[in-house]
Design a protein around this motif. Structure first.
Motif, PDB file in Angstrom:
ATOM      1  N   GLY A 111      16.798   6.064  -1.452  1.00 21.33           N
ATOM      2  CA  GLY A 111      16.282   6.957  -0.423  1.00 21.33           C
ATOM      3  C   GLY A 111      14.783   7.117  -0.515  1.00 21.33           C
ATOM      4  O   GLY A 111      14.063   7.042   0.489  1.00 21.33           O
ATOM      5  N   MET A 112      14.287   7.318  -1.729  1.00 25.55           N
ATOM      6  CA  MET A 112      12.848   7.458  -1.941  1.00 25.55           C
ATOM      7  C   MET A 112      12.121   6.142  -1.694  1.00 25.55           C
ATOM      8  O   MET A 112      11.057   6.112  -1.068  1.00 25.55           O
ATOM      9  N   ARG A 113      12.688   5.050  -2.172  1.00 26.41           N
ATOM     10  CA  ARG A 113      12.056   3.746  -1.990  1.00 26.41           C
ATOM     11  C   ARG A 113      11.865   3.422  -0.508  1.00 26.41           C
ATOM     12  O   ARG A 113      10.798   2.957  -0.094  1.00 26.41           O
ATOM     13  N   SER A 114      12.914   3.641   0.277  1.00 23.72           N
ATOM     14  CA  SER A 114      12.866   3.233   1.681  1.00 23.72           C
ATOM     15  C   SER A 114      11.983   4.140   2.517  1.00 23.72           C
ATOM     16  O   SER A 114      11.286   3.677   3.430  1.00 23.72           O
ATOM     17  N   ARG A 115      11.978   5.441   2.224  1.00 19.43           N
ATOM     18  CA  ARG A 115      11.210   6.391   3.028  1.00 19.43           C
ATOM     19  C   ARG A 115       9.795   6.593   2.516  1.00 19.43           C
ATOM     20  O   ARG A 115       8.929   7.058   3.266  1.00 19.43           O
ATOM     21  N   MET A 116       9.562   6.250   1.264  1.00 21.42           N
ATOM     22  CA  MET A 116       8.239   6.440   0.673  1.00 21.42           C
ATOM     23  C   MET A 116       7.787   5.168  -0.032  1.00 21.42           C
ATOM     24  O   MET A 116       7.647   5.121  -1.257  1.00 21.42           O
ATOM     25  N   PRO A 117       7.560   4.093   0.719  1.00 21.58           N
ATOM     26  CA  PRO A 117       7.099   2.855   0.084  1.00 21.58           C
ATOM     27  C   PRO A 117       5.752   3.058  -0.592  1.00 21.58           C
ATOM     28  O   PRO A 117       4.925   3.850  -0.128  1.00 21.58           O
ATOM     29  N   MET A 118       5.541   2.365  -1.698  1.00 21.07           N
ATOM     30  CA  MET A 118       4.279   2.525  -2.414  1.00 21.07           C
ATOM     31  C   MET A 118       3.120   2.059  -1.551  1.00 21.07           C
ATOM     32  O   MET A 118       3.152   0.972  -0.972  1.00 21.07           O
ATOM     33  N   ASN A 119       2.103   2.883  -1.479  1.00 22.88           N
ATOM     34  CA  ASN A 119       0.913   2.564  -0.694  1.00 22.88           C
ATOM     35  C   ASN A 119      -0.247   3.305  -1.356  1.00 22.88           C
ATOM     36  O   ASN A 119      -0.493   4.472  -1.077  1.00 22.88           O
ATOM     37  N   ILE A 120      -0.955   2.622  -2.233  1.00 28.07           N
ATOM     38  CA  ILE A 120      -1.942   3.276  -3.087  1.00 28.07           C
ATOM     39  C   ILE A 120      -3.185   3.694  -2.319  1.00 28.07           C
ATOM     40  O   ILE A 120      -3.781   4.730  -2.596  1.00 28.07           O
ATOM     41  N   ARG A 121      -3.577   2.927  -1.333  1.00 28.47           N
ATOM     42  CA  ARG A 121      -4.842   3.230  -0.666  1.00 28.47           C
ATOM     43  C   ARG A 121      -4.708   4.238   0.479  1.00 28.47           C
ATOM     44  O   ARG A 121      -5.708   4.627   1.083  1.00 28.47           O
ATOM     45  N   SER A 122      -3.497   4.670   0.791  1.00 27.74           N
ATOM     46  CA  SER A 122      -3.291   5.584   1.913  1.00 27.74           C
ATOM     47  C   SER A 122      -2.715   6.915   1.441  1.00 27.74           C
ATOM     48  O   SER A 122      -2.150   7.012   0.349  1.00 27.74           O
ATOM     49  N   ARG A 123      -2.848   7.927   2.285  1.00 31.67           N
ATOM     50  CA  ARG A 123      -2.281   9.255   2.010  1.00 31.67           C
ATOM     51  C   ARG A 123      -1.505   9.708   3.240  1.00 31.67           C
ATOM     52  O   ARG A 123      -2.033   9.725   4.362  1.00 31.67           O
ATOM     53  N   TYR A 124      -0.233  10.063   3.032  1.00 32.56           N
ATOM     54  CA  TYR A 124       0.622  10.534   4.114  1.00 32.56           C
ATOM     55  C   TYR A 124       1.353  11.796   3.681  1.00 32.56           C
ATOM     56  O   TYR A 124       2.567  11.776   3.455  1.00 32.56           O
ATOM     57  N   PRO A 125       0.649  12.912   3.532  1.00 31.94           N
ATOM     58  CA  PRO A 125       1.276  14.152   3.049  1.00 31.94           C
ATOM     59  C   PRO A 125       2.476  14.556   3.896  1.00 31.94           C
ATOM     60  O   PRO A 125       2.386  14.622   5.123  1.00 31.94           O
ATOM     61  N   GLY A 126       3.599  14.776   3.225  1.00 31.56           N
ATOM     62  CA  GLY A 126       4.803  15.253   3.895  1.00 31.56           C
ATOM     63  C   GLY A 126       5.657  14.192   4.536  1.00 31.56           C
ATOM     64  O   GLY A 126       6.815  14.454   4.907  1.00 31.56           O
ATOM     65  N   LYS A 127       5.132  12.984   4.698  1.00 28.13           N
ATOM     66  CA  LYS A 127       5.922  11.924   5.326  1.00 28.13           C
ATOM     67  C   LYS A 127       7.034  11.449   4.383  1.00 28.13           C
ATOM     68  O   LYS A 127       6.891  11.467   3.166  1.00 28.13           O
ATOM     69  N   GLY A 128       8.122  10.998   4.967  1.00 28.44           N
ATOM     70  CA  GLY A 128       9.207  10.403   4.197  1.00 28.44           C
ATOM     71  C   GLY A 128      10.148  11.375   3.525  1.00 28.44           C
ATOM     72  O   GLY A 128      11.054  10.952   2.803  1.00 28.44           O
ATOM     73  N   MET A 129       9.970  12.665   3.765  1.00 28.36           N
ATOM     74  CA  MET A 129      10.812  13.651   3.093  1.00 28.36           C
ATOM     75  C   MET A 129      12.101  13.858   3.895  1.00 28.36           C
ATOM     76  O   MET A 129      12.111  14.514   4.929  1.00 28.36           O
ATOM     77  N   THR A 130      13.157  13.254   3.419  1.00 29.77           N
ATOM     78  CA  THR A 130      14.484  13.368   4.011  1.00 29.77           C
ATOM     79  C   THR A 130      15.428  13.934   2.961  1.00 29.77           C
ATOM     80  O   THR A 130      15.069  14.027   1.780  1.00 29.77           O
ATOM     81  N   PRO A 131      16.633  14.332   3.336  1.00 26.69           N
ATOM     82  CA  PRO A 131      17.575  14.791   2.311  1.00 26.69           C
ATOM     83  C   PRO A 131      17.803  13.755   1.216  1.00 26.69           C
ATOM     84  O   PRO A 131      17.932  14.109   0.026  1.00 26.69           O
ATOM     85  N   GLU A 132      17.824  12.484   1.601  1.00 24.10           N
ATOM     86  CA  GLU A 132      18.056  11.426   0.616  1.00 24.10           C
ATOM     87  C   GLU A 132      16.864  11.273  -0.336  1.00 24.10           C
ATOM     88  O   GLU A 132      17.035  11.173  -1.560  1.00 24.10           O
ATOM     89  N   SER A 133      15.653  11.250   0.222  1.00 25.20           N
ATOM     90  CA  SER A 133      14.487  11.105  -0.645  1.00 25.20           C
ATOM     91  C   SER A 133      14.273  12.358  -1.491  1.00 25.20           C
ATOM     92  O   SER A 133      13.864  12.276  -2.651  1.00 25.20           O
ATOM     93  N   ARG A 134      14.570  13.540  -0.935  1.00 26.15           N
ATOM     94  CA  ARG A 134      14.457  14.786  -1.700  1.00 26.15           C
ATOM     95  C   ARG A 134      15.419  14.779  -2.890  1.00 26.15           C
ATOM     96  O   ARG A 134      15.039  15.205  -4.004  1.00 26.15           O
ATOM     97  N   LYS A 135      16.610  14.277  -2.680  1.00 24.24           N
ATOM     98  CA  LYS A 135      17.584  14.192  -3.773  1.00 24.24           C
ATOM     99  C   LYS A 135      17.069  13.268  -4.870  1.00 24.24           C
ATOM    100  O   LYS A 135      17.193  13.573  -6.067  1.00 24.24           O
ATOM    101  N   ASP A 136      16.478  12.143  -4.474  1.00 25.78           N
ATOM    102  CA  ASP A 136      15.926  11.214  -5.457  1.00 25.78           C
ATOM    103  C   ASP A 136      14.761  11.836  -6.209  1.00 25.78           C
ATOM    104  O   ASP A 136      14.638  11.679  -7.432  1.00 25.78           O
TER     105      ASP A 136
END
Length: 223
Positions: A111-136
């Protein structure tokens, strides 16, 4: 002995980051071979990887020309080759937990991998927060807290001193930074300790200099 590490884009390739950070932080000499992600035909691949591995994925560690592929296999191999670096905790119980944590990271947290792909040079505060990623995220925090409380007393990392486990979770630390994930004190202090590692700083500096744009890893870009 000649070691060559074949990696992908530093901004995006969390799998490549793990063994690179392990080798560099442990001061093990190696030659870096960086390939680039290719989205030709709408399918993501790594241009030129077939020359280095039949699995067609990065990372690959070449030892005198012989390939070791998959980040977990590479890190296990490096730890075995360089026992003097103590890349796993010395205590048996801590070592078992460290291996379990790495294996869980290696195979889980989709869940975290798919919704929050690693991206070192960018900032996306709050993006990708789903029940699945929150659980992870909650599971990662619980795992880090447990390791720090049980085994981390001798230093600032999961098992006190630097280990394979810290290399494995370095990409998660960068995800938490990119998406500005709010963390409890123990987890936040651990993130700061990982970001302070010389190898992590070096990797991130190089990632920020990259200019390639990989759409599959940029779900929140406005470009």
């Amino acid at each position: 002995m000649k070691l060559q590490l074949v990696i992908g884009n530093k901004n995006y390739s969390s799998w490549s980051m793990r063994p690179w950070v392990l080798l560099r932080q442990a001061q093990i000499p190696f030659e870096e071979i960086q390939l680039k992600f290719d989205e030709a035909g709408g399918k993501l691949s790594v241009a030129g990887i077939q020359k280095y591995s039949a699995a067609s994925k990065v990372p690959v560690l070449r030892i005198d020309g012989q390939a070791v592929w998959d980040s977990l296999a590479i890190c296990e191999t490096v730890a075995e080759m360089f026992p003097d670096k103590h890349l796993w905790p010395e205590a048996a119980e801590a070592r078992r937990v460290a291996r379990s944590a790495c294996a869980e990271m290696h195979s889980g947290f989709q869940g975290m991998r798919s919704r929050m792909p690693m991206n070192i040079r960018s900032r996306y505060p709050g993006k990708g927060m789903t029940p699945e990623s929150r659980k992870d995220i909650d599971r990662v925090v619980a795992l880090w807290t447990d390791c720090r409380e049980r085994f981390g007393g001798a230093g600032t990392l999961l098992f006190g001193r630097f280990s394979v486990a810290d290399a494995f979770f370095a990409p998660v630390v960068m995800r938490f930074h990119a998406y500005a994930v709010q963390l409890p004190r123990v987890a936040q202090e651990y993130c700061e300790a990982v970001q302070a590692l010389a190898a992590v700083r070096e990797w991130c500096d190089a990632a920020r200099r990259e200019t390639e744009f990989v759409a599959e890893d940029e779900p929140y870009a406005t470009r």
